[in-house]
Scaffold this active site. Structure first.
Site, PDB file in Angstrom:
ATOM      1  N   ASN A   1      -2.761  -0.212   2.254  1.00 19.44           N
ATOM      2  CA  ASN A   1      -2.317  -1.287   3.136  1.00 19.44           C
ATOM      3  C   ASN A   1      -3.429  -2.241   3.556  1.00 19.44           C
ATOM      4  O   ASN A   1      -3.165  -3.257   4.188  1.00 19.44           O
ATOM      5  CB  ASN A   1      -1.650  -0.710   4.391  1.00 19.44           C
ATOM      6  CG  ASN A   1      -0.394   0.062   4.052  1.00 19.44           C
ATOM      7  OD1 ASN A   1       0.060   0.087   2.913  1.00 19.44           O
ATOM      8  ND2 ASN A   1       0.166   0.710   5.048  1.00 19.44           N
TER       9      ASN A   1
ATOM     10  N   ASN B   1       3.043  -3.014   0.075  1.00 19.26           N
ATOM     11  CA  ASN B   1       2.129  -3.291   1.179  1.00 19.26           C
ATOM     12  C   ASN B   1       0.725  -3.687   0.741  1.00 19.26           C
ATOM     13  O   ASN B   1       0.077  -4.513   1.382  1.00 19.26           O
ATOM     14  CB  ASN B   1       2.064  -2.101   2.134  1.00 19.26           C
ATOM     15  CG  ASN B   1       3.367  -1.903   2.876  1.00 19.26           C
ATOM     16  OD1 ASN B   1       4.131  -2.838   3.081  1.00 19.26           O
ATOM     17  ND2 ASN B   1       3.632  -0.676   3.272  1.00 19.26           N
TER      18      ASN B   1
ATOM     19  N   TYR C   1      -4.950  11.975  -3.012  1.00 20.77           N
ATOM     20  CA  TYR C   1      -4.049  10.966  -3.593  1.00 20.77           C
ATOM     21  C   TYR C   1      -4.286  10.731  -5.086  1.00 20.77           C
ATOM     22  O   TYR C   1      -3.596   9.917  -5.694  1.00 20.77           O
ATOM     23  CB  TYR C   1      -4.225   9.642  -2.856  1.00 20.77           C
ATOM     24  CG  TYR C   1      -3.930   9.748  -1.388  1.00 20.77           C
ATOM     25  CD1 TYR C   1      -2.627   9.834  -0.928  1.00 20.77           C
ATOM     26  CD2 TYR C   1      -4.966   9.783  -0.457  1.00 20.77           C
ATOM     27  CE1 TYR C   1      -2.353   9.945   0.432  1.00 20.77           C
ATOM     28  CE2 TYR C   1      -4.703   9.889   0.904  1.00 20.77           C
ATOM     29  CZ  TYR C   1      -3.396   9.971   1.332  1.00 20.77           C
ATOM     30  OH  TYR C   1      -3.129  10.080   2.669  1.00 20.77           O
TER      31      TYR C   1
ATOM     32  N   ASP D   1       1.501   0.047  -8.768  1.00 14.50           N
ATOM     33  CA  ASP D   1       2.779   0.712  -9.009  1.00 14.50           C
ATOM     34  C   ASP D   1       3.913  -0.187  -8.516  1.00 14.50           C
ATOM     35  O   ASP D   1       3.714  -1.021  -7.638  1.00 14.50           O
ATOM     36  CB  ASP D   1       2.828   2.046  -8.268  1.00 14.50           C
ATOM     37  CG  ASP D   1       2.726   1.874  -6.769  1.00 14.50           C
ATOM     38  OD1 ASP D   1       3.710   2.159  -6.070  1.00 14.50           O
ATOM     39  OD2 ASP D   1       1.656   1.445  -6.272  1.00 14.50           O
TER      40      ASP D   1
ATOM     41  N   HIS E   1       1.416   6.282  -6.339  1.00 10.27           N
ATOM     42  CA  HIS E   1       0.841   5.096  -5.704  1.00 10.27           C
ATOM     43  C   HIS E   1      -0.542   4.758  -6.263  1.00 10.27           C
ATOM     44  O   HIS E   1      -1.051   3.670  -6.024  1.00 10.27           O
ATOM     45  CB  HIS E   1       0.752   5.338  -4.198  1.00 10.27           C
ATOM     46  CG  HIS E   1       1.183   4.187  -3.349  1.00 10.27           C
ATOM     47  ND1 HIS E   1       1.943   3.130  -3.790  1.00 10.27           N
ATOM     48  CD2 HIS E   1       0.961   3.934  -2.022  1.00 10.27           C
ATOM     49  CE1 HIS E   1       2.177   2.293  -2.801  1.00 10.27           C
ATOM     50  NE2 HIS E   1       1.581   2.753  -1.723  1.00 10.27           N
TER      51      HIS E   1
END
Length: 187
Positions: free
Chosen positions: A68, A114, A14, A93, A19
């Site tokens: 989350n 989230n 990631y 973001d 994100h």
């Protein structure tokens, strides 16, 4: 003490995704303020660095939970240091803001983010500062909706041009935070 959290997802997979703008910005801040390298804290569930701006103690963090569950790290650090939510800033973001723009808000709803929603639930308040870095692509004349779906879009990497625009926001956020923290101390 002031707590600044950059939101993202842990892991190499990631690292340069949309994100993870919060992770990238918090790393820029750490280097710019010459804070020590992030170190892993299992009790905080975050990578953590601490330093000073003038006489004010500042903690920087990147949650090691996934987006989350960002509230776990915020709760653990803020409870340990007894940091009031009004002394917490969250960098993340925002798909509703054009690429490369920054908006600052205080005491606002999550707007479907989230990670922010989890922080609000865990702290039981929305009374913290947010720096929302835009990742939205402008619509072209022939495009009804540019995203495959939100989850896919935010987990894709930036193009070189997009990354350059995003990185231009980091000094803006850094200097605004410096001003807020220095002014807080002079109150």
């Amino acid at each position: 003490m002031y707590l600044i959290i950059g939101l993202g997802n842990p892991g190499e997979k990631y690292q340069d995704t949309r994100h993870n703008v919060g992770f990238s910005c918090i790393e820029y801040i750490r280097k710019h303020w010459d804070f020590p390298a992030f170190r892993n804290s299992s009790s905080f569930r975050a990578e953590y660095a601490e330093g000073r701006l003038g006489t004010e103690k500042v903690a920087l963090a990147r949650p090691k939970t996934f987006m989350n569950r960002s509230g776990d790290a915020v709760r653990n650090i803020s409870q340990f240091y007894k940091i009031d939510p009004s002394d917490i800033a969250v960098i993340h973001d925002d798909l509703d803001i054009l690429l490369g723009e920054v908006r600052e808000s205080f005491s606002s709803r999550s707007a479907g983010h989230n990670g922010v929603e989890d922080i609000i639930e865990v702290l039981r308040t929305k009374d913290f500062l947010r720096f929302r870095i835009g990742i939205k692509q402008p619509l072209s004349n022939n495009t009804a909706h540019p995203y495959k779906n939100t989850a896919t879009f935010v987990l894709e990497p930036f193009s070189a041009d997009e990354l350059a625009k995003i990185e231009q926001t980091f000094p803006i956020v850094t200097e605004r935070l410096r001003t807020l923290i220095e002014n807080k101390h002079s109150e």
